[in-house]
Design an enzyme around this catalytic site. Sequence first.
Site, PDB file in Angstrom:
ATOM      1  N   PHE A 449      -1.913   1.113  -7.094  1.00  0.00           N
ATOM      2  CA  PHE A 449      -1.943   2.561  -7.336  1.00  0.00           C
ATOM      3  C   PHE A 449      -3.257   2.902  -8.022  1.00  0.00           C
ATOM      4  O   PHE A 449      -3.770   2.124  -8.834  1.00  0.00           O
ATOM      5  CB  PHE A 449      -0.792   2.994  -8.258  1.00  0.00           C
ATOM      6  CG  PHE A 449       0.565   2.921  -7.632  1.00  0.00           C
ATOM      7  CD1 PHE A 449       1.096   4.001  -6.944  1.00  0.00           C
ATOM      8  CD2 PHE A 449       1.319   1.763  -7.736  1.00  0.00           C
ATOM      9  CE1 PHE A 449       2.363   3.928  -6.378  1.00  0.00           C
ATOM     10  CE2 PHE A 449       2.580   1.685  -7.175  1.00  0.00           C
ATOM     11  CZ  PHE A 449       3.101   2.765  -6.487  1.00  0.00           C
ATOM     12  N   ILE A 453      -6.196   1.215 -11.552  1.00  0.00           N
ATOM     13  CA  ILE A 453      -7.521   0.670 -11.288  1.00  0.00           C
ATOM     14  C   ILE A 453      -8.281   0.341 -12.567  1.00  0.00           C
ATOM     15  O   ILE A 453      -9.211  -0.443 -12.581  1.00  0.00           O
ATOM     16  CB  ILE A 453      -8.366   1.634 -10.422  1.00  0.00           C
ATOM     17  CG1 ILE A 453      -9.629   0.916  -9.927  1.00  0.00           C
ATOM     18  CG2 ILE A 453      -8.714   2.906 -11.194  1.00  0.00           C
ATOM     19  CD1 ILE A 453     -10.470   1.722  -8.987  1.00  0.00           C
ATOM     20  N   HIS A 495       1.808   7.020 -11.260  1.00  0.00           N
ATOM     21  CA  HIS A 495       1.770   6.686  -9.840  1.00  0.00           C
ATOM     22  C   HIS A 495       1.298   7.873  -9.004  1.00  0.00           C
ATOM     23  O   HIS A 495       1.570   7.931  -7.810  1.00  0.00           O
ATOM     24  CB  HIS A 495       3.161   6.240  -9.352  1.00  0.00           C
ATOM     25  CG  HIS A 495       3.667   5.005 -10.007  1.00  0.00           C
ATOM     26  ND1 HIS A 495       4.232   5.004 -11.259  1.00  0.00           N
ATOM     27  CD2 HIS A 495       3.675   3.714  -9.599  1.00  0.00           C
ATOM     28  CE1 HIS A 495       4.578   3.771 -11.595  1.00  0.00           C
ATOM     29  NE2 HIS A 495       4.246   2.971 -10.601  1.00  0.00           N
TER      30      HIS A 495
END
Length: 706
Positions: A449, A453, A495
Site C-alpha cells: 500500500f 512506502i 490504506h
Amino acid sequence: MYLYTSQRERVMSEKNQDLVTEDKLNDICLKAWNLMCTVRAMAGLYEEERKITGKYVHSTSRGHEAIQLATAFHLTPHDYASLYYRDESMLLGLGFTPYELMLQLMAKADDPFSGGRTYYNHPSVRRAGFPVIPHQSSATGMQAIPAAGMAHAIKYLQGQGLHTKKNSVVLCSIGDAAMTEGEVAEALQMAVLKSLPIIFLVQDNNWGISVRGSEMRAMSAFELGTGFKGLKKFQVEGWDFIKSWEKVGKAFKYARTKQAPVLIHAECPLIGHHTSGVRKEWYRDEENMAYHIKYDPYDVLREDLLGMGMEEGELNSLEEKAITGVKSDFKKAVAADDPLPADFDTHEFAESPVAGETGVRQPEGAGEVLMVDAAVHAIDEILTAHPEALVYGEDVGFRLGGVFREAATLAKKHGNERVFNTPIQEAYIIGSTVGMSAVGARPIVEIQFADYIWPGINQLVTELSKSCYLSKGKFPVQALIRIPTGAYGGGGPYHSGSVESTLLNIRGIKVVYPSNAADMKGLMKAAFYDPNPVVMLEHKGLYWSKMEGTETAKTIEPDGDYRVPLGKGKIVKAAGEENIRKGQSLTIITWGMGVHWALNVEQSLQDHVEIIDLRTLNPLDWPLIQQRIEIHNHAMIVTEEPLQNSFAESLAGRIATNCFSLLDEPVALVGAANLPAIPLNRALEQMMLPNAEKVSNKVREVLGLQ
C-alpha cells in the site's frame, strides 16, 4: 581489543592445505607493506596540505589497513562489492592508484568514479579486472541492502543459467556503528533466509564519530550475528595483516563453496580522524589515542616482516619509494583539470529505449480488460520474454498473488524462484533493486500500500535516485516499483493515501500513474524497459472498475508489443469547438482517479471541458500542457491529494509563472481536504475527497456558468 601473540608464534602457525607457502606469504606481506606505507604517506600528506585537501571532507583508512588489504587480496574480478567511506586501503589493494583516489579527493574531472560529483572513497566501478562496485551513499548502513540485493541477483541468475561466473560472492564492508541500523537487520534476515553468497565485513574501531561503542550498542556485531541462524561468523584481530589474511581467506572459501552468508567481525584501531571535518582532537583524549596507536597495523606488519627475515633497510627503502610516489601523484592531481561546469546536469537519467508509442493499442478482435488484469498480463509477457526478470514483494507469491490479485497466477506459471514473497521489509524490497540491477537482474517489486512506502523512502532517496547521476551514468538502477494507491471504499487512514507529491520531490526517479487498462499495460512495459527507477502508482479503485464512474478504466487490451513512452500525456476528451471559440472552455489537467472524476462532470458541462491525462508525472509533458492552455486560456488541476504544498499546487505555480499572459484567470484547483489521513467512515471519506460533483462545481465557477 584482543591482545595478539608475538609474530614468531603466529606466522604460518596454522599450516594446512588451505595456506600458501612461506615464500608466497612473504610476497603477499611485502605487497601489503608497500600499500600500508602508501596509505600512511597519503594520510600524512593530506594533513600537511590541509589548505588544499581541506576543501572537501574526506576520511582515510589509517588503522584499518590490515583488514582492508587482506580482504582486497581475496576479491576477484568476478566478485561484487559494496564499500564504505573509510575503505581507501581496500581500493588501493584492488589496484586503484593514489593518483586516481586523489582525483576524487579533489573532485577533479577525471575522478574515475564520479567525475567530481561525490566524496572521497565513494567508488562506482565497472572496469575490467576489478569487482563490480555500484554507487552507494554516505548514509551509514544503507549499503547492506543493495549488497544483499547483489547476492540475491547472483543466486537468482545462476538458477536461471544466466550468471556464468563461478563462485561469485558479494562483499559488504560496513562499520560496527552502522550495524545498529534497522535496515542492516533486514539485509541479514534476507541473507540467511535465502542463503545468499555474501560476506559482511564489519570493521569495528569502537567509535561512531564521537560516540564510544559502549554508548551505542548492547553487543558487538559478532554477538549480534548469533541471532541469524545460518550466518557463519568469524572474528579477527583486524590490525594484524597476517591473521586477517588467513581468516578472511577462510571466510571467502566458505562463502564461495557453500554459497552462503558470512560475517567477519574485525576489531581495528582508529589512528586518524573520523573525517577531516571531525578531527580526533575534538573528542578523543590522549589515553584513548595511545591505546589505539599500540595496535597500528603499520607497526604490527613491520615487526612481522623483520621477524620473517626482511632487512630493515629494505623496508625503509620501500617506504621512501612509496612516499615519493604519493607526493608525485598529489602534485599531478592538484594540477588536473576540474569538471566542466556545463557538464553539471548530465546523467540524471539513462536514456530509455522507448522513445515513442509502439504496438497496437486496440488490436482487431481483442476483448476488454480490467486494469488489474492488464497489469498481470503485461508482467506475464515480460517474464515470458525475459528470464532475467523477477517479481517480489509482500504476499505476491503463489498463495495470494497480491492483496489486490495484481500478481495472480504469476508464481504458479513462472515458479516460486521468480515470483516470491518477502518479509515485511519495504526497505529491502526497494533497496535490493540497486544490487539486482548492478548484477543484471531486472526486478519488478511491489509495496503493498502507498501508506507503507515510508520505510523504503530512505533507500529510494539515498541509493536509487542518486546512483545514475553520482556514478556519471555507470550505475542507473533499473527497477519497476509498483504501489497500489488512493482511496477506495472505506479503506481507512492507512490504506487510502496518495503519495505522488512526496515521490515527485525525489529527483532521479520517474513516476507513472495510469488511469485505464490500455495505459496500464503500455506504461508497465515502457517502465520495465526503462533503465532508471520507475515508481508506478496504481489506483486501487480503478483496478476492477467497480466504483461508480470508473467503467472507462476498462479498455480493449493492447497487443504484447504496446508501449507508452514515459513523459507523454494524452488528451482523453476534447471540448467543443464553439465553446473554445467563445472562450467558454477549459483544460483539466489530471491523472489517475482524477481522469474519471473529470470524465463524469455534469452532462451540461461536457462540451466545455477538455481533459489531459498526464499518465506520467515525472517526466512531465510540459509542452502538451502549455499548448492546451494557449488554446483554452483556462486551466484546472484535479488531484486526489490534499492541495496544500502538493504537486498540484506546484504545477499551478509553474503554469502561472510560464503561461501568465495566456490565462484569463488563475489556475483552478480541486483536491482533497487538507487533513492528515483519510477517515474510515465512508461518509467522512466522501466529504474529504474530490468527486465529479465537486469538479463540476469548479468548472461552473471558473467559466461563470449557471
